[in-house]
Motif scaffolding. Sequence first.
Motif, PDB file in Angstrom:
ATOM      1  N   UNK A 283     101.471  48.552  39.548  1.00 47.28           N
ATOM      2  CA  UNK A 283     101.482  49.925  39.041  1.00 47.28           C
ATOM      3  C   UNK A 283     100.263  50.644  39.638  1.00 47.28           C
ATOM      4  N   UNK A 284     100.488  51.338  40.743  1.00 47.64           N
ATOM      5  CA  UNK A 284      99.417  52.105  41.382  1.00 47.64           C
ATOM      6  C   UNK A 284     100.027  53.344  42.022  1.00 47.64           C
ATOM      7  N   UNK A 289     106.152  53.287  46.302  1.00 41.55           N
ATOM      8  CA  UNK A 289     107.156  52.778  45.368  1.00 41.55           C
ATOM      9  C   UNK A 289     106.874  53.167  43.917  1.00 41.55           C
ATOM     10  N   UNK A 290     105.680  53.683  43.638  1.00 42.03           N
ATOM     11  CA  UNK A 290     105.379  54.096  42.269  1.00 42.03           C
ATOM     12  C   UNK A 290     106.251  55.295  41.918  1.00 42.03           C
ATOM     13  N   UNK A 306      92.215  52.634  39.534  1.00 39.26           N
ATOM     14  CA  UNK A 306      92.852  51.852  38.471  1.00 39.26           C
ATOM     15  C   UNK A 306      94.253  51.423  38.866  1.00 39.26           C
ATOM     16  N   UNK A 307      94.624  50.228  38.432  1.00 36.99           N
ATOM     17  CA  UNK A 307      95.987  49.738  38.631  1.00 36.99           C
ATOM     18  C   UNK A 307      96.284  48.645  37.617  1.00 36.99           C
ATOM     19  N   UNK A 308      97.569  48.368  37.461  1.00 34.84           N
ATOM     20  CA  UNK A 308      97.998  47.221  36.668  1.00 34.84           C
ATOM     21  C   UNK A 308      98.981  46.409  37.492  1.00 34.84           C
TER      22      UNK A 308
END
Length: 390
Positions: A283-284, A289-290, A306-308
């Motif tokens: 998730x970035x 592709x987000x 930030x990312x997950x």
Amino acid sequence: MKLNTAVIHAEQVVDPIHGCHVSPLYQSSTFILPNFDEAVRLNQNVDQGFVYSRFGNPSVNEFERKVASLEHAESALGLASGLGAITVATMSLLKSGDHIVFGDVIYGCSFALFTKILPSFGVEYSIVDTTDVAAIERAIKPNTKVVYVETPANPTLKITDIRAVADVVKQHKDVKLVVDSTFASPYLQNPLDLGADVVVHSATKFLNGHGNVTAGVIASSKEIIDRCRMPFLQCFGAVLDPFAAWQIVQGMKTLAVRMERHCENAMKVAEFLDKHPKIERVYYPGLATHPTHEIAKKQMRGFGGMMSADIKGGVDAVRTVMNNVKVFSLATSLGNVDSLIQHSPSMSHFDMTEEERNAVSIFAGQVRLSIGIEDAEDLIADLDRVLAMV
């Protein structure tokens, strides 16, 4: 001044007595007043001078003016924490019988404030996907007073189109749009320029950048900030310590160079994880592709630090990764110069039920990464090593 210059020089205070190059620290709880009439005037006009540090302090004031300048706001208000800023901002706009609309992906303690605390004071709420502007429009009621958006959202980095939401909100004259822009910082995004009425930050994070301060800030019109200060901050007492404000001002001088490195490193780490066989999903917003990548490109000046990521193997895999990282630190905050890793379901979003979390893609095998300013190759090597253990 352009942004790189402004973060250093905007609203810089020069010591009027000694000419100190670094702003003085005014570590005082109270201030000597020259006479009775001036004491009466300042107690009734706390924005025009200093009486008591719960109402205002020169060091805090410098921080406030610097944030207001960077956010293109009329005024700003420093507070003791990011959640203090969120609480004061929203409660200053709401009363019993009112209604708030907020996003389905927000910081866990903000979620708890809106679903557990405000209802006990008679405030109703609706939860919507704020990337769906039509859903926000449908959720607004005659008693709606606040639409609250967090973008980028914690922890899935969902991006909401602030201008599109503002266009909807402005059709309802009594509704204010509040945006939590903590993940972006003023360096990457200015919600007020996009039509928001209020922007809040956890200054603990990117604004300070060094993990040694807890603070928050609200930026808005002078009318709204004056109301936030008196009576809300006056009575809630979520007062920012002068030393903390002074530290943030020093930290903000490197905001530009820090954010540039955060963004550069995060893109490299995201691209690495996106191709890793042990990672289910990254998730970035910088990745094409987000799902909200295009909105991020439009309204931000970079994709942030930030990312997950969802790790294959669930909680057991997460435990292995988090127990064995060496460069990353297992810690629940973000925005530091050093890289941090946390498990969002059990740390920042523990206030949500498992069902609530899963509904918004906060899964048991998910870690949130705050990418620091180290060498990206060392961060990638650290993650590659621990993922090989999974």
